[in-house]
Design a protein around this motif. Structure first.
Motif, PDB file in Angstrom:
ATOM      1  N   PHE A 224      38.547  34.092  45.602  1.00 26.24           N
ATOM      2  CA  PHE A 224      37.816  35.278  45.147  1.00 26.24           C
ATOM      3  C   PHE A 224      38.618  36.181  44.226  1.00 26.24           C
ATOM      4  N   PHE A 225      39.932  36.128  44.272  1.00 22.31           N
ATOM      5  CA  PHE A 225      40.757  37.054  43.485  1.00 22.31           C
ATOM      6  C   PHE A 225      41.431  36.400  42.287  1.00 22.31           C
ATOM      7  N   ASN A 226      41.175  35.146  42.045  1.00 23.02           N
ATOM      8  CA  ASN A 226      41.910  34.423  41.000  1.00 23.02           C
ATOM      9  C   ASN A 226      41.548  34.804  39.578  1.00 23.02           C
ATOM     10  N   ASP A 227      40.362  35.303  39.348  1.00 25.66           N
ATOM     11  CA  ASP A 227      39.927  35.616  37.985  1.00 25.66           C
ATOM     12  C   ASP A 227      39.871  37.127  37.790  1.00 25.66           C
ATOM     13  N   ALA A 228      40.773  37.654  36.995  1.00 26.41           N
ATOM     14  CA  ALA A 228      40.860  39.102  36.777  1.00 26.41           C
ATOM     15  C   ALA A 228      39.816  39.605  35.781  1.00 26.41           C
ATOM     16  N   THR A 229      39.128  38.700  35.091  1.00 21.38           N
ATOM     17  CA  THR A 229      38.264  39.137  33.996  1.00 21.38           C
ATOM     18  C   THR A 229      36.775  39.013  34.270  1.00 21.38           C
ATOM     19  N   SER A 230      36.385  38.346  35.344  1.00 25.18           N
ATOM     20  CA  SER A 230      34.953  38.158  35.580  1.00 25.18           C
ATOM     21  C   SER A 230      34.570  38.483  37.013  1.00 25.18           C
ATOM     22  N   ALA A 231      33.298  38.464  37.276  1.00 31.35           N
ATOM     23  CA  ALA A 231      32.768  38.786  38.600  1.00 31.35           C
ATOM     24  C   ALA A 231      32.790  37.543  39.492  1.00 31.35           C
ATOM     25  N   LYS A 232      33.968  37.042  39.774  1.00 32.29           N
ATOM     26  CA  LYS A 232      34.118  35.861  40.626  1.00 32.29           C
ATOM     27  C   LYS A 232      33.519  36.150  41.997  1.00 32.29           C
ATOM     28  N   ASN A 233      32.721  35.261  42.494  1.00 34.56           N
ATOM     29  CA  ASN A 233      32.062  35.398  43.795  1.00 34.56           C
ATOM     30  C   ASN A 233      31.230  36.664  43.914  1.00 34.56           C
ATOM     31  N   GLY A 234      30.749  37.174  42.797  1.00 37.84           N
ATOM     32  CA  GLY A 234      29.821  38.292  42.841  1.00 37.84           C
ATOM     33  C   GLY A 234      30.426  39.676  42.866  1.00 37.84           C
ATOM     34  N   ALA A 235      31.738  39.807  42.835  1.00 39.72           N
ATOM     35  CA  ALA A 235      32.351  41.137  42.886  1.00 39.72           C
ATOM     36  C   ALA A 235      33.580  41.205  41.993  1.00 39.72           C
ATOM     37  N   PRO A 236      33.502  41.915  40.860  1.00 38.98           N
ATOM     38  CA  PRO A 236      34.689  42.063  40.019  1.00 38.98           C
ATOM     39  C   PRO A 236      35.692  43.010  40.676  1.00 38.98           C
ATOM     40  N   GLY A 237      36.945  42.878  40.320  1.00 32.51           N
ATOM     41  CA  GLY A 237      37.954  43.827  40.778  1.00 32.51           C
ATOM     42  C   GLY A 237      38.857  43.355  41.899  1.00 32.51           C
ATOM     43  N   TRP A 238      38.548  42.228  42.512  1.00 34.03           N
ATOM     44  CA  TRP A 238      39.375  41.778  43.635  1.00 34.03           C
ATOM     45  C   TRP A 238      40.799  41.414  43.211  1.00 34.03           C
ATOM     46  N   HIS A 239      40.966  40.942  41.997  1.00 32.22           N
ATOM     47  CA  HIS A 239      42.307  40.579  41.523  1.00 32.22           C
ATOM     48  C   HIS A 239      43.261  41.767  41.668  1.00 32.22           C
ATOM     49  N   ASP A 240      42.850  42.940  41.216  1.00 33.18           N
ATOM     50  CA  ASP A 240      43.708  44.126  41.291  1.00 33.18           C
ATOM     51  C   ASP A 240      43.919  44.593  42.723  1.00 33.18           C
ATOM     52  N   VAL A 241      42.908  44.466  43.564  1.00 33.10           N
ATOM     53  CA  VAL A 241      43.044  44.856  44.975  1.00 33.10           C
ATOM     54  C   VAL A 241      44.108  43.996  45.663  1.00 33.10           C
ATOM     55  N   VAL A 242      44.049  42.688  45.414  1.00 36.79           N
ATOM     56  CA  VAL A 242      45.016  41.773  46.018  1.00 36.79           C
ATOM     57  C   VAL A 242      46.408  41.983  45.425  1.00 36.79           C
ATOM     58  N   LEU A 243      46.484  42.185  44.130  1.00 36.10           N
ATOM     59  CA  LEU A 243      47.778  42.438  43.492  1.00 36.10           C
ATOM     60  C   LEU A 243      48.430  43.703  44.049  1.00 36.10           C
ATOM     61  N   TYR A 244      47.646  44.742  44.240  1.00 36.42           N
ATOM     62  CA  TYR A 244      48.157  46.000  44.809  1.00 36.42           C
ATOM     63  C   TYR A 244      48.727  45.766  46.206  1.00 36.42           C
ATOM     64  N   ARG A 245      47.981  45.057  47.063  1.00 36.64           N
ATOM     65  CA  ARG A 245      48.445  44.783  48.426  1.00 36.64           C
ATOM     66  C   ARG A 245      49.690  43.898  48.407  1.00 36.64           C
ATOM     67  N   THR A 246      49.744  42.949  47.495  1.00 35.21           N
ATOM     68  CA  THR A 246      50.923  42.088  47.366  1.00 35.21           C
ATOM     69  C   THR A 246      52.137  42.900  46.931  1.00 35.21           C
ATOM     70  N   ASP A 247      51.952  43.809  45.992  1.00 35.12           N
ATOM     71  CA  ASP A 247      53.050  44.688  45.564  1.00 35.12           C
ATOM     72  C   ASP A 247      53.604  45.487  46.744  1.00 35.12           C
ATOM     73  N   LEU A 248      52.716  46.049  47.563  1.00 32.71           N
ATOM     74  CA  LEU A 248      53.174  46.816  48.731  1.00 32.71           C
ATOM     75  C   LEU A 248      53.971  45.937  49.688  1.00 32.71           C
ATOM     76  N   PHE A 249      53.502  44.712  49.902  1.00 36.77           N
ATOM     77  CA  PHE A 249      54.187  43.769  50.784  1.00 36.77           C
ATOM     78  C   PHE A 249      55.588  43.444  50.247  1.00 36.77           C
ATOM     79  N   LEU A 250      55.674  43.108  48.962  1.00 39.57           N
ATOM     80  CA  LEU A 250      56.968  42.756  48.376  1.00 39.57           C
ATOM     81  C   LEU A 250      57.915  43.953  48.318  1.00 39.57           C
ATOM     82  N   GLU A 251      57.371  45.139  48.087  1.00 43.09           N
ATOM     83  CA  GLU A 251      58.203  46.340  48.084  1.00 43.09           C
ATOM     84  C   GLU A 251      58.765  46.596  49.485  1.00 43.09           C
TER      85      GLU A 251
END
Length: 92
Positions: A41-68
């Motif tokens: 669901f989060f692999n495509d940053a440019t389209s509405a993958k699985n019906g909801a755009p924006g998941w790429h950034d949500v997952v990236l944000y959570r990953t950044d917090l984890f790595l930090e």
């Protein structure tokens, strides 16, 4: 380890078990789910993958917090996730 799955992903049950076993062995394991979406669901940053755009950034944000938190990154995430989308952390 950090894992992300849509609640409609057929791989979620098995991956949840892997995360539980890893945590039981003393490893840090976090599993997050996104409601109503499927695999990748989060692999495509440019389209509405699985019906909801924006998941790429949500997952990236959570990953950044984890790595930090592990010391691999410094500073707060600069990506701005869509506040209308939220992940749920699985209690394992």
């Amino acid at each position: 380890m950090i894992l992300f799955f849509g609640t409609n992903d057929q791989l979620l049950p098995g991956s949840r078990e892997v995360a539980k076993q890893s945590a039981a062995l003393g490893n840090r394991a976090e599993l997050y789910t996104a409601p109503g979406v499927g695999h990748g669901f989060f692999n495509d940053a440019t389209s509405a993958k699985n019906g909801a755009p924006g998941w790429h950034d949500v997952v990236l944000y959570r990953t950044d917090l984890f790595l930090e938190s592990l010391g691999y990154l410094s500073g707060k995430p600069t990506v701005k996730p869509n506040p209308a989308l939220s992940l749920t952390r699985d209690p394992l």
